[in-house]
Design a protein around this motif. Sequence first.
Motif, PDB file in Angstrom:
ATOM      1  N   ASN A 213      -7.858  14.351  20.607  1.00  0.00           N
ATOM      2  CA  ASN A 213      -9.076  14.500  19.802  1.00  0.00           C
ATOM      3  C   ASN A 213      -9.919  13.220  19.744  1.00  0.00           C
ATOM      4  N   GLY A 214     -10.048  12.546  20.852  1.00  0.00           N
ATOM      5  CA  GLY A 214     -10.875  11.357  20.897  1.00  0.00           C
ATOM      6  C   GLY A 214     -10.149  10.065  20.599  1.00  0.00           C
ATOM      7  N   TRP A 215      -8.892  10.158  20.179  1.00  0.00           N
ATOM      8  CA  TRP A 215      -8.076   8.969  19.920  1.00  0.00           C
ATOM      9  C   TRP A 215      -7.243   8.670  21.155  1.00  0.00           C
ATOM     10  N   SER A 216      -7.217   7.420  21.586  1.00  0.00           N
ATOM     11  CA  SER A 216      -6.371   7.082  22.741  1.00  0.00           C
ATOM     12  C   SER A 216      -6.108   5.584  22.798  1.00  0.00           C
ATOM     13  N   VAL A 217      -5.005   5.235  23.445  1.00  0.00           N
ATOM     14  CA  VAL A 217      -4.681   3.848  23.777  1.00  0.00           C
ATOM     15  C   VAL A 217      -4.276   3.826  25.241  1.00  0.00           C
ATOM     16  N   THR A 218      -4.909   2.969  26.013  1.00  0.00           N
ATOM     17  CA  THR A 218      -4.593   2.832  27.430  1.00  0.00           C
ATOM     18  C   THR A 218      -3.969   1.465  27.662  1.00  0.00           C
ATOM     19  N   TYR A 219      -2.690   1.446  28.006  1.00  0.00           N
ATOM     20  CA  TYR A 219      -1.997   0.188  28.283  1.00  0.00           C
ATOM     21  C   TYR A 219      -2.198  -0.182  29.740  1.00  0.00           C
TER      22      TYR A 219
ATOM     23  N   THR B  53      -6.628  -4.202  13.734  1.00  0.00           N
ATOM     24  CA  THR B  53      -5.935  -4.011  15.008  1.00  0.00           C
ATOM     25  C   THR B  53      -4.731  -4.929  15.051  1.00  0.00           C
ATOM     26  N   PHE B  54      -3.612  -4.429  15.547  1.00  0.00           N
ATOM     27  CA  PHE B  54      -2.425  -5.280  15.665  1.00  0.00           C
ATOM     28  C   PHE B  54      -1.380  -4.635  16.575  1.00  0.00           C
ATOM     29  N   TRP B  55      -0.417  -5.458  16.975  1.00  0.00           N
ATOM     30  CA  TRP B  55       0.727  -5.008  17.762  1.00  0.00           C
ATOM     31  C   TRP B  55       1.976  -5.089  16.892  1.00  0.00           C
TER      32      TRP B  55
ATOM     33  N   LYS C 296       4.010  -1.852  20.704  1.00  0.00           N
ATOM     34  CA  LYS C 296       3.006  -0.811  20.543  1.00  0.00           C
ATOM     35  C   LYS C 296       1.763  -1.382  19.846  1.00  0.00           C
ATOM     36  N   PHE C 297       0.621  -0.823  20.211  1.00  0.00           N
ATOM     37  CA  PHE C 297      -0.652  -1.226  19.613  1.00  0.00           C
ATOM     38  C   PHE C 297      -1.081  -0.182  18.582  1.00  0.00           C
ATOM     39  N   ARG C 298      -1.601  -0.663  17.443  1.00  0.00           N
ATOM     40  CA  ARG C 298      -2.054   0.233  16.380  1.00  0.00           C
ATOM     41  C   ARG C 298      -3.410  -0.245  15.876  1.00  0.00           C
ATOM     42  N   PHE C 299      -4.285   0.712  15.578  1.00  0.00           N
ATOM     43  CA  PHE C 299      -5.578   0.344  14.998  1.00  0.00           C
ATOM     44  C   PHE C 299      -5.933   1.303  13.866  1.00  0.00           C
ATOM     45  N   ILE C 300      -6.758   0.779  12.955  1.00  0.00           N
ATOM     46  CA  ILE C 300      -7.150   1.530  11.757  1.00  0.00           C
ATOM     47  C   ILE C 300      -8.666   1.477  11.641  1.00  0.00           C
ATOM     48  N   THR C 301      -9.273   2.621  11.314  1.00  0.00           N
ATOM     49  CA  THR C 301     -10.719   2.677  11.134  1.00  0.00           C
ATOM     50  C   THR C 301     -11.050   2.897   9.654  1.00  0.00           C
ATOM     51  N   ASP C 302     -12.342   2.896   9.334  1.00  0.00           N
ATOM     52  CA  ASP C 302     -12.775   3.100   7.954  1.00  0.00           C
ATOM     53  C   ASP C 302     -12.908   4.571   7.590  1.00  0.00           C
ATOM     54  N   GLN C 303     -12.454   5.463   8.490  1.00  0.00           N
ATOM     55  CA  GLN C 303     -12.519   6.893   8.228  1.00  0.00           C
ATOM     56  C   GLN C 303     -11.219   7.387   7.589  1.00  0.00           C
ATOM     57  N   THR C 304     -11.289   8.441   6.817  1.00  0.00           N
ATOM     58  CA  THR C 304     -10.101   9.021   6.195  1.00  0.00           C
ATOM     59  C   THR C 304      -9.112   9.463   7.268  1.00  0.00           C
ATOM     60  N   GLY C 305      -7.885   9.010   7.151  1.00  0.00           N
ATOM     61  CA  GLY C 305      -6.870   9.354   8.148  1.00  0.00           C
ATOM     62  C   GLY C 305      -7.073   8.653   9.477  1.00  0.00           C
TER      63      GLY C 305
ATOM     64  N   LYS D 110      -6.034   6.343  11.465  1.00  0.00           N
ATOM     65  CA  LYS D 110      -4.991   5.423  11.933  1.00  0.00           C
ATOM     66  C   LYS D 110      -4.381   5.989  13.207  1.00  0.00           C
ATOM     67  N   TYR D 111      -4.131   5.105  14.174  1.00  0.00           N
ATOM     68  CA  TYR D 111      -3.571   5.602  15.431  1.00  0.00           C
ATOM     69  C   TYR D 111      -2.677   4.553  16.079  1.00  0.00           C
ATOM     70  N   THR D 112      -1.529   4.998  16.587  1.00  0.00           N
ATOM     71  CA  THR D 112      -0.587   4.153  17.324  1.00  0.00           C
ATOM     72  C   THR D 112      -0.462   4.665  18.746  1.00  0.00           C
ATOM     73  N   GLY D 113      -0.556   3.776  19.690  1.00  0.00           N
ATOM     74  CA  GLY D 113      -0.436   4.169  21.091  1.00  0.00           C
ATOM     75  C   GLY D 113       1.011   4.250  21.528  1.00  0.00           C
ATOM     76  N   ASP D 114       1.467   5.440  21.841  1.00  0.00           N
ATOM     77  CA  ASP D 114       2.815   5.641  22.386  1.00  0.00           C
ATOM     78  C   ASP D 114       2.729   5.851  23.887  1.00  0.00           C
ATOM     79  N   PRO D 115       3.739   5.497  24.676  1.00  0.00           N
ATOM     80  CA  PRO D 115       5.045   4.955  24.266  1.00  0.00           C
ATOM     81  C   PRO D 115       5.091   3.436  24.153  1.00  0.00           C
ATOM     82  N   GLY D 116       3.973   2.750  24.410  1.00  0.00           N
ATOM     83  CA  GLY D 116       3.946   1.304  24.325  1.00  0.00           C
ATOM     84  C   GLY D 116       4.238   0.605  25.640  1.00  0.00           C
ATOM     85  N   VAL D 117       4.487  -0.703  25.556  1.00  0.00           N
ATOM     86  CA  VAL D 117       4.784  -1.531  26.737  1.00  0.00           C
ATOM     87  C   VAL D 117       6.197  -2.098  26.588  1.00  0.00           C
ATOM     88  N   THR D 118       7.004  -1.906  27.595  1.00  0.00           N
ATOM     89  CA  THR D 118       8.374  -2.427  27.570  1.00  0.00           C
ATOM     90  C   THR D 118       8.399  -3.814  28.205  1.00  0.00           C
TER      91      THR D 118
END
Length: 343
Positions: free
Chosen positions: A24-30, A59-61, A110-119, A121-129
């Motif tokens: 739904n428009g949320w994504s993380v590309t490692y 934004t943070f890891w 894993k990378f995670r970011f938070i916006t000013d919108q309700t709900g 928050k998003y974490t990018g899975d599966p992350g970087v090993t």
Amino acid sequence: MALRTAGSVLVVFLWSVAVVLGQNGWSVTYTKKSICAFKGLTVELSCSYTYPSGRVTTTFWFTKKDAKGNPVSLSDDPDYKGRVKYLRDETNGHTLTITSLREKDSTTYKFRFITDQTGGKYTGDPGVTLSVTALQVKVTPTWWATSKTLTCSTTCTLTGKPTYIWYKNGQHLDESTSPQYKDPVSSNYVDSYSCGVKGHEDLHSPAVCVQGQDCIRVTYTKRRICVLKGSTVDISCTYVGYYSTTSTFWFRSDKSTPEDLTRDPGYTGRVKYTGTYRGPFTLRITDLREEDSAEYRFTFKTYNFEWGHSFPGTTLSVTGNTTLYDTTVNHIELQEKINEPSC
């Protein structure tokens, strides 16, 4: 294989393709999903991200979660204190830099970011090993045999074709793209062997005995040291001579002929040796100057042997620059200026 260095900065071996996950428009590309990096150096993990609307506020890891199940930013993790840096660009890219890598840093990030919108928050899975490795010479068989096989091993796979360097008793012996030394070696209680990777010789393995534990060898306490101009530094190692030692001294590797630092006019009145056989043997340099920046090596002689001069030692960087850090004391955030060398 991807290699990049900046001083003592980055040595990593990357493999696998980029990872894109989202909904739904949320994504993380490692950029990469797996990284193999050498212990002691610096690594960069990067990604880009998308979101449907709003503004990104945080934004943070992370690698861990707290008791309530909330991800803990690496910048707040005591295990990474003073070793991580975040870089966020204007095109929704984000880079995590970890310095002074330790083997226990091997895990999934894993990378995670938070916006000013309700709900929002998003974490990018599966992350970087991330796998952090150090070189080690494996001797087989481990029991007594007339000849043995040497292999330069790592805990993760180095991609591409790295060139392995072999040392015998501190002397450069051979180079090959094979991690296994070309010939079986004679089994004895005197000789030691070490391996390294070309281009990053200071990351060599510890010298190991072919048989027993009393072979000739030198082990440096630190591979790199960064200090401020005008200060004092201790560079140390331990050594085993097998036979009775007749002389010991430190020298700069950039000299055409090894010269005892106590006899070098550039160090007059500024160097001192302390220590004993098998104990830490220390070179102390006072009133440091920027021209003292160099690689320092230790050598010793016995009545029938001299430790090789080509075995990499400790690299000293002397700087007049300092870095200011924010520190946390008793969980109260204080803006406290601490002078530390920036090399």
